[in-house]
Scaffold this active site. Structure first.
Site, PDB file in Angstrom:
ATOM      1  N   SER A 150       0.845  -1.188   0.000  1.00 57.30           N
ATOM      2  CA  SER A 150       0.000   0.000   0.000  1.00 57.30           C
ATOM      3  C   SER A 150       0.871   1.224   0.000  1.00 57.30           C
ATOM      4  CB  SER A 150      -0.909   0.019   1.224  1.00 57.30           C
ATOM      5  OG  SER A 150      -0.205   0.597   2.299  1.00 57.30           O
ATOM      6  N   LYS A 151       0.325   2.304  -0.557  1.00 55.73           N
ATOM      7  CA  LYS A 151       1.187   3.459  -0.755  1.00 55.73           C
ATOM      8  C   LYS A 151       1.495   4.191   0.533  1.00 55.73           C
ATOM      9  CE  LYS A 151      -2.524   6.219  -2.736  1.00 55.73           C
ATOM     10  NZ  LYS A 151      -2.977   6.845  -3.955  1.00 55.73           N
ATOM     11  N   ARG A 152       0.865   3.792   1.606  1.00 56.01           N
ATOM     12  CA  ARG A 152       1.270   4.394   2.883  1.00 56.01           C
ATOM     13  C   ARG A 152       2.653   3.911   3.293  1.00 56.01           C
ATOM     14  NH1 ARG A 152      -2.654   4.430   7.812  1.00 56.01           N
ATOM     15  NH2 ARG A 152      -0.757   5.218   8.734  1.00 56.01           N
ATOM     16  N   ASN A 199       4.873   2.109   0.896  1.00 59.29           N
ATOM     17  CA  ASN A 199       5.802   1.976  -0.228  1.00 59.29           C
ATOM     18  C   ASN A 199       5.207   2.625  -1.467  1.00 59.29           C
ATOM     19  OD1 ASN A 199       8.230   0.445   0.086  1.00 59.29           O
ATOM     20  ND2 ASN A 199       6.924  -1.239   0.754  1.00 59.29           N
TER      21      ASN A 199
END
Ligand code: GLU
Length: 495
Positions: free
Chosen positions: A252-254, A256
């Site tokens: 998840s972009k939180r 990576n």
């Protein structure tokens, strides 16, 4: 039978590496069987879909070398390949479902549905439609319609029994009908939901194998009902395990970067990224993991996919990319790649125009502009804290920036500037004081080239990553803080 597969992204954001992975599996499978690979744009979510997102998805998949045989940009015998251009088709099939009783009109108001869900949650039951409108008579339906209440169309789901669906990767999977919700198929504005559009299109586009992310597994029984209601053969399906972080949590972009274009901006070669993603479904040959697309098509094997979840191991990607740079490019080809990556002459001109005003010697250019050619920049919490904002305001500013910038339809100067002004207003600080830590986060220094121009040049993905790292340096934000601060944006928008 000619094998036909598709990738069907929704254009609601920047293209995700997960989409590339799913596309690659579908590409390899189709090509290995001498079949065709399609691209379909699933843009039935009107509030979230944008043309800009569609354009970057196409660009990203092209960049990776995954050429489709039919798609919205090149057409084909089963077009259009963009769902928003197929509304009449879905309306026709929705009518058929209503006529044969596989679906029903539901007039429940959003308030009633909210109350129903709240009650179910209180009683520790899974939220699901309770079937209130199922027994409506023709007269009641006509009366509701005459009263101008817009209905939705819902799928009729049996209340008892079960179904078994064969998944190519997971074998037979059992679903009890009473755990399957009576899905909305057509919204009150007449637009179809994913489920109806997806099934109708897969059938009309003669898709033989559906290979998609495992988040769609629970949709399979609903789709099964639809295929049965239409009297169509269901394609074979496989639900691919989601990409994971090294700690096995969902990528998840939180935590990576997840955007395909981030990896391009970081200077990964498309063939290295494709190779890396391919290793989840292609066994190495005699221990050799470096493979081009043609070799991957040949060696692709669904059985090689591990259900435990493929780990997106950036170290491995780095290693593979390094090998591509060293082993696959002669100096001339290497220089050409660098030129393309740096953005060509136009970008150099833009940078020079910004830098000209800020140097005394040409040799100042290197240190001044290095951040534009770097990946992440080295920064410390002390540098971020050196301005006027307290720690909480700083963290809040970065959380807000990540949310605001993600939602911008276009990544351009004025929109970025307006975003920063909005952040200043919400944290109750001067724009100048908010800009300072952003300078540090984005350029690595409190003074550099003009900030918003630099952000445009760096691109959204790389800026996002640098802001994420800055927030991390400050200790990050808890889930609750993130939620609370993002709510400020809604309040602000409503005001
Ligand atoms: N539009 C869906 C997505 O964005 C497609 C799912 C499917 O392949 O059926 O993932």
């Amino acid at each position: 039978m000619i094998v036909r597969t598709r990738v069907a992204p929704s254009p609601t954001g920047d293209p995700h590496v997960g989409t590339a992975y799913v596309a690659l599996v579908n590409y390899c499978f189709a090509k290995q069987h001498g079949g065709r690979f399609l691209l379909r744009i699933e843009d039935t979510d009107r509030t979230r879909s944008t043309a800009a997102s569609e354009a970057v998805i196409l660009e990203a998949l092209h960049w990776l070398g995954l050429a489709w045989d039919e798609g919205p940009d090149i057409g084909g015998p089963h077009g259009p390949y963009r769902q928003s251009e197929r509304l009449e088709i879905y309306a026709r099939y929705a009518r058929e479902l209503l006529e044969n009783g596989a679906a029903f009109r539901c007039f429940c108001t959003p308030e009633r549905l909210d109350a129903m869900r709240a009650e179910q949650i209180r009683n520790k039951r899974p939220p699901a439609y309770d079937g209130r409108c199922l027994p409506l008579t023709q007269e009641e339906i006509a009366a509701n319609e005459a009263a101008g209440i817009p209905p939705v169309v819902r799928l009729r789901v049996p209340r008892e029994g079960s179904v078994t669906i064969d998944d190519l990767l997971r074998g037979p999977i059992h679903f009890d009908w009473n755990n399957v919700d009576m899905q909305v198929l057509v919204k009150s504005d007449g637009w179809p939901t994913y489920h109806l559009a997806n099934v109708v299109d897969d059938h009309l586009m003669e898709i033989t194998h559906v290979m998609r992310g495992e988040e769609w597994l629970s949709s399979a029984p609903k789709h099964w009902l639809l295929y049965r209601a239409f009297g169509w053969q269901m394609p074979q399906i496989a639900h691919l395990p989601l990409l994971r972080n090294a700690d096995k949590s969902k990528l998840s972009k939180r935590k990576n970067p997840t955007g395909i274009l981030f990896y391009r901006r970081m200077g990964y070669l498309p063939e290295a990224l494709a190779n890396f993603l391919g290793l989840f479904s292609v066994p190495p040959l005699d221990g050799e993991e470096m493979m081009d697309l043609a070799a991957m098509v040949e060696r692709f094997d669904l059985k090689h996919i591990s259900l435990g979840g493929p780990v997106f191991d950036v170290k491995k990607l780095d290693w593979l990319n390094g090998r591509y740079l060293r082993e696959k490019l002669d100096v001339k080809a290497f220089v050409e790649r660098v030129r393309v990556w740096a953005g060509g002459e136009d970008v150099i001109d833009r940078i020079a125009a910004l830098a000209q005003q800020r140097i005394e010697r040409l040799s100042d250019l290197g240190p001044l502009c290095a951040f534009l050619f770097a990946g992440r920049v080295e920064i410390t919490a002390d540098q971020l804290r050196a301005g006027k904002l307290d720690d909480e305001s700083l963290r809040k500013a970065f959380v807000l920036a990540l949310a605001i910038f993600d939602a911008l339809p276009e990544w351009e100067f004025d929109a970025i500037a307006a975003g920063v002004a909005r952040i200043a207003e919400i944290v109750g600080a001067k724009v100048r004081d908010v800009v300072r830590p952003f300078y540090v986060a984005v350029t690595g220094s409190p003074q550099s080239l003009p900030l918003y121009d630099s952000m445009v040049l760096l691109g959204r993905d790389l800026v996002r990553e640098r802001l994420r790292v800055a927030l991390e340096r400050l200790g990050g934000a808890t889930g609750a803080e993130t939620e609370r601060w993002k709510k400020l944006l809604e309040a602000d928008a409503a005001a």
